[in-house]
Design a protein around this motif. Structure first.
Motif, PDB file in Angstrom:
ATOM      1  N   PHE A 126      83.382  37.198  49.354  1.00  0.00           N
ATOM      2  CA  PHE A 126      84.047  35.900  49.414  1.00  0.00           C
ATOM      3  C   PHE A 126      84.945  35.645  48.199  1.00  0.00           C
ATOM      4  O   PHE A 126      85.360  34.509  47.969  1.00  0.00           O
ATOM      5  CB  PHE A 126      83.027  34.761  49.540  1.00  0.00           C
ATOM      6  CG  PHE A 126      81.987  34.674  48.454  1.00  0.00           C
ATOM      7  CD1 PHE A 126      82.305  34.252  47.171  1.00  0.00           C
ATOM      8  CD2 PHE A 126      80.666  35.016  48.717  1.00  0.00           C
ATOM      9  CE1 PHE A 126      81.351  34.168  46.179  1.00  0.00           C
ATOM     10  CE2 PHE A 126      79.692  34.929  47.730  1.00  0.00           C
ATOM     11  CZ  PHE A 126      80.038  34.503  46.459  1.00  0.00           C
TER      12      PHE A 126
ATOM     13  N   SER B 234      88.002  34.174  49.639  1.00  0.00           N
ATOM     14  CA  SER B 234      87.471  33.457  50.806  1.00  0.00           C
ATOM     15  C   SER B 234      88.563  32.847  51.689  1.00  0.00           C
ATOM     16  O   SER B 234      89.473  32.167  51.201  1.00  0.00           O
ATOM     17  CB  SER B 234      86.535  32.338  50.335  1.00  0.00           C
ATOM     18  OG  SER B 234      86.180  31.487  51.412  1.00  0.00           O
TER      19      SER B 234
ATOM     20  N   TRP C 270      88.582  30.187  53.567  1.00  0.00           N
ATOM     21  CA  TRP C 270      87.885  28.943  53.823  1.00  0.00           C
ATOM     22  C   TRP C 270      88.615  28.111  54.878  1.00  0.00           C
ATOM     23  O   TRP C 270      89.814  28.298  55.134  1.00  0.00           O
ATOM     24  CB  TRP C 270      87.743  28.148  52.531  1.00  0.00           C
ATOM     25  CG  TRP C 270      89.048  27.951  51.801  1.00  0.00           C
ATOM     26  CD1 TRP C 270      89.551  28.707  50.780  1.00  0.00           C
ATOM     27  CD2 TRP C 270      90.040  26.951  52.074  1.00  0.00           C
ATOM     28  NE1 TRP C 270      90.788  28.250  50.393  1.00  0.00           N
ATOM     29  CE2 TRP C 270      91.111  27.165  51.161  1.00  0.00           C
ATOM     30  CE3 TRP C 270      90.138  25.905  52.981  1.00  0.00           C
ATOM     31  CZ2 TRP C 270      92.262  26.379  51.145  1.00  0.00           C
ATOM     32  CZ3 TRP C 270      91.272  25.108  52.980  1.00  0.00           C
ATOM     33  CH2 TRP C 270      92.320  25.351  52.064  1.00  0.00           C
TER      34      TRP C 270
END
Length: 386
Positions: free
Chosen positions: A230, A233, A235
């Motif tokens: 991550f 990441s 997101w």
């Protein structure tokens, strides 16, 4: 990093503490259970990874392991996100949804469904505004408005560059082009929205790192075991408004709940929700046909707003279902309560992390897994209906 290897065993807002709000009436069709209370876990000890495994408190690690194994949800404190930022993010999100429908629909995600029309500066599959009912769960329209924000890869990011115009027809590339090249359609009428979301994202990424360090230790792994999965990441943030409904509106053949029952896709979800939200986020407590739920209402612990956190499907799979990706839903607030606003943050792997999502599937990139999930999330109204 190939995640198949993981298949081995492995302030002063309110001056009260640990209080759940269960005052509202139970919505039709859901048996609400007031017990058990979601565990409350303090992640302040996991603020950095520069210590040996023995440094971290064993009692907290054991409590986290128990929560992940038996509940799949917990309240996170010591997450490092200031109360003021959490509340400001909710406030600017409410301002976004208060904009005129004509303005919001200029940024509608339905405008960016054609991969060939995703430009270099604006738009991207799944990003932007969705009007009431355009999100679909379990074949029924969800009773909420949404505005989806995805990580924007930098212009010189290797994963963006590999999808430049000369490579679009290269069929050997992973199937997540729309995610890699997409941009969020930020509303120019509300410039503070982008600014606030950027600040919120930075803080939530740090919170996600804390929890993932705890998850690693709870599985008997080195504290930094997941770091490479991550560190870039991809997101996702969903800004959501759930209008309040009366009893007659809650019974519809076309619409389900505010958001139908589901589990989440990836590593972790953090829910930031209105502090006056009551009896809306319902967590399933069993896997039987006679489902019961607990209401994961917001709490404040020693003047710190707790984040409601749950683990996703990937953690469940890599632990061979030892850790639970628990199904949950959002019930629309009952009138006369005001509409509910939340800004869940999905802490996810890098787009190019390799993983195996179930026993029968071949390995794929996280980006491929994510985009195939997103492609089933919407049922846009036709132009005539708008």
């Amino acid at each position: 990093m190939r995640l198949s290897a993981l298949l081995k065993p492995v302030g002063s807002i309110f001056k009260h503490t640990c209080r759940r709000y269960l005052n509202a009436a139970v919505q039709p069709g859901l048996a609400l259970n007031t017990d058990p209370v979601l565990p409350i876990i303090d992640f302040s000890s996991f603020a950095n990874q520069n210590e040996t495994n023995d440094f971290y408190p064993r009692d907290v690690i054991e409590k986290l392991a128990n929560a992940c194994e038996h509940v799949g949800f917990f309240y996170a404190i010591g997450h490092g996100v200031p109360n003021e930022l959490l509340l400001r993010t909710l406030s600017i999100t409410r301002q976004l949804f208060d904009l005129d429908d004509t303005i919001k629909n200029q940024y509608a995600s339905r405008l960016f469904t054609d991969p060939s029309k995703i430009g270099h500066t604006r738009g991207g599959f799944g990003r932007g505004y969705q009007s009431l009912g355009e999100n679909v769960t379990n074949t029924k329209r969800d009773r909420h408005e949404g505005f989806d924000i995805y990580r924007e890869l930098e212009r010189d990011h290797p994963l963006r560059l590999q999808y430049d115009n000369t490579n679009v027809i290269n069929q050997t590339l992973p199937d997540y082009r729309e995610l890699a090249i997409g941009w969020n359609p930020w509303p120019k009428e509300l410039p503070l929205f982008k600014e606030t979301i950027a600040e919120y994202t930075t803080a939530m990424l740090q919170a996600g790192e804390r929890v993932m360090r705890g998850i690693a230790l709870s599985l008997g792994l080195p504290v930094d075991f997941f770091q490479s999965t991550f560190n870039d990441s991809f997101w996702v943030i969903r800004c959501i408004r759930y209008p309040s409904v009366d009893a007659s509106e809650s019974k519809s053949p076309e619409y389900g709940h505010g958001c139908g029952e589901h589990s989440d896709y990836g590593w972790l979800t953090f829910v930031n929700q209105d502090l006056d939200s009551r009896n809306c986020l319902h967590v399933r407590t069993n896997d039987t046909s006679n489902a019961t739920y607990v209401s994961a209402d917001p709490i404040v612990v020693e003047e710190q707003i707790a984040l409601t956190c749950n683990i996703g499907d990937i953690i469940s799979f890599i632990t061979k279902n030892k850790y639970r990706s628990t199904r949950h839903c959002v019930v629309s607030p009952a009138k006369p309560a005001r509409s509910r606003v939340s800004t869940p943050f999905f802490f996810e792997p890098n787009l190019d992390v390799k993983l195996q999502i179930n026993e029968n599937a071949s390995q794929c990139y996280y980006g491929e897994y994510l985009i195939n999930k997103v492609r089933t999330n919407f049922n846009y109204y036709n132009d005539e209906a708008k």
